[in-house]
Enzyme design. Structure first.
Site, mmCIF file in Angstrom:
data_model
loop_
_atom_site.group_PDB
_atom_site.id
_atom_site.type_symbol
_atom_site.label_atom_id
_atom_site.label_comp_id
_atom_site.label_asym_id
_atom_site.label_seq_id
_atom_site.Cartn_x
_atom_site.Cartn_y
_atom_site.Cartn_z
ATOM 1 N N ASN A 93 -40.273 17.168 5.995
ATOM 2 C CA ASN A 93 -39.241 16.495 6.960
ATOM 3 C C ASN A 93 -38.844 15.334 6.176
ATOM 4 O OD1 ASN A 93 -37.186 15.802 9.583
ATOM 5 N ND2 ASN A 93 -38.741 14.563 9.901
ATOM 6 N N ALA A 94 -40.105 14.339 5.749
ATOM 7 C CA ALA A 94 -39.845 13.047 6.020
ATOM 8 C C ALA A 94 -38.554 12.280 4.995
ATOM 9 C CB ALA A 94 -41.237 12.075 4.698
ATOM 10 N N GLY A 95 -37.655 12.079 4.880
ATOM 11 C CA GLY A 95 -37.351 11.562 3.911
ATOM 12 C C GLY A 95 -36.578 10.346 4.271
ATOM 13 N N GLN A 145 -23.973 8.412 -1.438
ATOM 14 C CA GLN A 145 -25.524 8.944 -1.769
ATOM 15 C C GLN A 145 -25.763 9.946 -3.203
ATOM 16 O OE1 GLN A 145 -25.389 11.075 2.382
ATOM 17 N NE2 GLN A 145 -27.076 9.413 2.383
ATOM 18 N N TYR A 148 -29.517 9.993 -3.080
ATOM 19 C CA TYR A 148 -29.635 11.358 -1.808
ATOM 20 C C TYR A 148 -29.255 13.113 -1.761
ATOM 21 C CZ TYR A 148 -30.508 13.090 3.238
ATOM 22 O OH TYR A 148 -30.676 12.926 4.372
ATOM 23 N N ASP A 153 -28.252 3.498 0.547
ATOM 24 C CA ASP A 153 -27.180 4.090 0.175
ATOM 25 C C ASP A 153 -26.586 3.524 -0.116
ATOM 26 O OD1 ASP A 153 -27.603 6.537 1.832
ATOM 27 O OD2 ASP A 153 -25.929 6.547 3.699
ATOM 28 N N THR A 204 -33.081 6.910 3.854
ATOM 29 C CA THR A 204 -31.797 6.749 2.806
ATOM 30 C C THR A 204 -31.286 5.394 2.107
ATOM 31 O OG1 THR A 204 -30.679 6.320 4.775
ATOM 32 C CG2 THR A 204 -30.014 8.062 4.035
HETATM 33 N N1 CAA Z 1 -16.961 7.760 3.252
HETATM 34 C C1 CAA Z 1 -15.892 7.904 2.750
HETATM 35 N N2 CAA Z 1 -15.958 7.029 2.576
HETATM 36 C C2 CAA Z 1 -16.547 5.607 2.920
HETATM 37 C C3 CAA Z 1 -17.582 6.433 3.324
HETATM 38 C C4 CAA Z 1 -18.263 7.506 3.374
HETATM 39 N N3 CAA Z 1 -19.125 8.694 3.967
HETATM 40 N N4 CAA Z 1 -18.321 4.808 3.585
HETATM 41 C C5 CAA Z 1 -17.783 3.917 2.648
HETATM 42 N N5 CAA Z 1 -16.551 4.434 2.213
HETATM 43 C C6 CAA Z 1 -16.022 3.587 2.642
HETATM 44 C C7 CAA Z 1 -15.863 2.366 2.895
HETATM 45 O O1 CAA Z 1 -14.569 2.628 4.062
HETATM 46 C C8 CAA Z 1 -15.008 1.256 2.227
HETATM 47 O O2 CAA Z 1 -13.249 1.794 2.194
HETATM 48 P P1 CAA Z 1 -12.702 0.351 2.083
HETATM 49 O O3 CAA Z 1 -12.792 -0.210 1.081
HETATM 50 O O4 CAA Z 1 -11.546 1.185 2.000
HETATM 51 O O5 CAA Z 1 -12.742 -0.092 3.167
HETATM 52 C C9 CAA Z 1 -15.515 1.407 1.143
HETATM 53 O O6 CAA Z 1 -16.016 3.043 0.947
HETATM 54 C C10 CAA Z 1 -16.989 0.946 1.062
HETATM 55 O O7 CAA Z 1 -17.323 0.436 -0.668
HETATM 56 P P2 CAA Z 1 -17.697 -1.198 -0.713
HETATM 57 O O8 CAA Z 1 -18.015 -0.907 -2.086
HETATM 58 O O9 CAA Z 1 -17.646 -1.886 -0.317
HETATM 59 O O10 CAA Z 1 -19.201 -0.444 -0.230
HETATM 60 P P3 CAA Z 1 -20.178 -1.233 0.254
HETATM 61 O O11 CAA Z 1 -21.326 -1.700 -1.305
HETATM 62 O O12 CAA Z 1 -20.224 -2.234 1.212
HETATM 63 O O13 CAA Z 1 -21.342 -0.082 0.776
HETATM 64 C C11 CAA Z 1 -22.157 1.816 2.130
HETATM 65 C C12 CAA Z 1 -20.736 0.196 2.165
HETATM 66 C C13 CAA Z 1 -23.642 1.877 1.685
HETATM 67 C C14 CAA Z 1 -20.921 2.702 1.418
HETATM 68 C C15 CAA Z 1 -21.543 2.004 3.676
HETATM 69 O O14 CAA Z 1 -19.928 2.084 4.300
HETATM 70 C C16 CAA Z 1 -22.560 3.007 3.852
HETATM 71 O O15 CAA Z 1 -23.853 3.507 4.846
HETATM 72 N N6 CAA Z 1 -21.436 4.115 4.227
HETATM 73 C C17 CAA Z 1 -22.217 5.298 4.568
HETATM 74 C C18 CAA Z 1 -22.186 6.399 3.867
HETATM 75 C C19 CAA Z 1 -22.657 7.856 4.154
HETATM 76 O O16 CAA Z 1 -21.992 8.423 5.195
HETATM 77 N N7 CAA Z 1 -23.973 7.628 4.538
HETATM 78 C C20 CAA Z 1 -24.721 9.813 4.928
HETATM 79 C C21 CAA Z 1 -25.943 9.022 5.460
HETATM 80 S S1 CAA Z 1 -25.982 10.256 6.885
HETATM 81 C C22 CAA Z 1 -27.657 11.012 6.487
HETATM 82 O O17 CAA Z 1 -27.746 10.376 5.441
HETATM 83 C C23 CAA Z 1 -28.325 12.164 6.647
HETATM 84 C C24 CAA Z 1 -27.925 13.254 6.067
HETATM 85 O O18 CAA Z 1 -28.969 14.123 6.332
HETATM 86 C C25 CAA Z 1 -25.977 13.623 6.821
#
Ligand code: CAA
Length: 241
Positions: A82-84, A144, A147, A88, A86
């Site tokens: 389970n360990a994981g 990701q 990931y 991102d 992120t």
């Molecule tokens: N889907 C679509 N667009 C996304 C997004 C996503 N999930 N996450 C970020 N964006 C968009 C933002 O809205 C932003 O858009 P605008 O510029 O139009 O406002 C843009 O991407 C951000 O780009 P940047 O180059 O500025 O990004 P950054 O260097 O600041 O990084 C990020 C920001 C790390 C991407 C941050 O937004 C983030 O962490 N986003 C979430 C990513 C995500 O969904 N990760 C899943 C985690 S859950 C998990 O991993 C568990 C699992 O198993 C389900």
């Protein structure tokens, strides 16, 4: 018969719910953790589940840690990988370290852990290996690449080992959680969560850790011997394969 289960990352988040569910099912449970001694101690005090500290990305630490668990708790019948983590970042900003850390923990960690219990399971003609992959290993995810690659790898790993373990009474299955209400979600900016992620989930909410644990408990049971090589999707209908 009381089975011994080892849950990696088993003292927090989804892992803590898995540890509790397996205990409730009559297993003797041990949990690993990587960093937070205080939280692990609190978890043990609250649940009575023993915790062990090592990094699943380190093969030798896994060998040593598993030997210790087997000496103190018993031979491992059920392994829940389970360990994981992120790390991102959009790909154009992703560093080699962010890539490597996630691959080491989320993919190589499965090799390191499973390789060290596999021989014993084969000898004893029983085993349950349950790998916690992710919806993002199935569909890919913005920011990701690391990931999603690791979690997709976990599914391939599962399908191969299921075929190898079948004759020895070992099942190997994967669960792909969707977005679950844990600390991992705190890295997602609120705007992204509310405007991008939540609208994609038909159930209209995040999942709860216990809803993943329920799937693990099902796969871990002695009676689940014919469920082998499967990928169980638990994601509120966000992504259907
Ligand atoms: N889907 C679509 N667009 C996304 C997004 C996503 N999930 N996450 C970020 N964006 C968009 C933002 O809205 C932003 O858009 P605008 O510029 O139009 O406002 C843009 O991407 C951000 O780009 P940047 O180059 O500025 O990004 P950054 O260097 O600041 O990084 C990020 C920001 C790390 C991407 C941050 O937004 C983030 O962490 N986003 C979430 C990513 C995500 O969904 N990760 C899943 C985690 S859950 C998990 O991993 C568990 C699992 O198993 C389900």
């Amino acid at each position: 018969m009381s089975r011994v289960a080892l849950v990696t990352g088993g003292s927090r988040g989804i892992g803590a719910a898995i540890s509790a569910a397996l205990k409730a099912q009559g297993c003797t449970v041990a949990a690993t953790y990587a960093g937070n001694d205080e939280k692990a101690a609190a978890f043990t005090a609250e649940t009575g589940i023993q915790t062990f500290k090592w990094d699943v990305g380190d093969y030798d630490a896994c060998a040593e840690g598993i030997a210790k668990v087997q000496a103190e708790v018993g031979n491992i019948d059920i392994l829940v990988n389970n360990a994981g983590i992120t790390r991102d970042a959009p790909f154009h900003k992703m560093t080699r370290e962010q890539w490597q850390q996630v691959i080491d923990t989320n993919l190589t960690g499965l090799f390191n852990m499973t390789h060290n219990v596999w021989g014993g399971m084969r000898e004893r003609k029983f085993g349950r290996v349950i790998n916690i992959s992710s919806i993002n290993g199935q569909k890919g995810q913005f920011a990701q690449a690391n990931y999603s690659a690791a979690k997709a790898g976990d599914i391939g790993f599962t399908k191969s080992l299921a075929q190898e373990g079948a004759r020895a009474g070992i099942t190997v299955n994967a669960i792909c959680p969707g977005y679950i209400n844990t600390e991992m979600m705190s890295t997602i900016p609120d705007k992204v969560m509310n405007e991008v992620i939540l609208p994609q989930i038909p159930v209209g909410r995040l999942g709860e850790a216990e809803e993943i644990a329920r799937g693990v408990a099902f796969l871990a049971a002695d009676e689940a011997g014919f469920v082998n090589g499967s990928t169980m999707t638990i994601n509120g209908a966000q992504y259907l394969t």
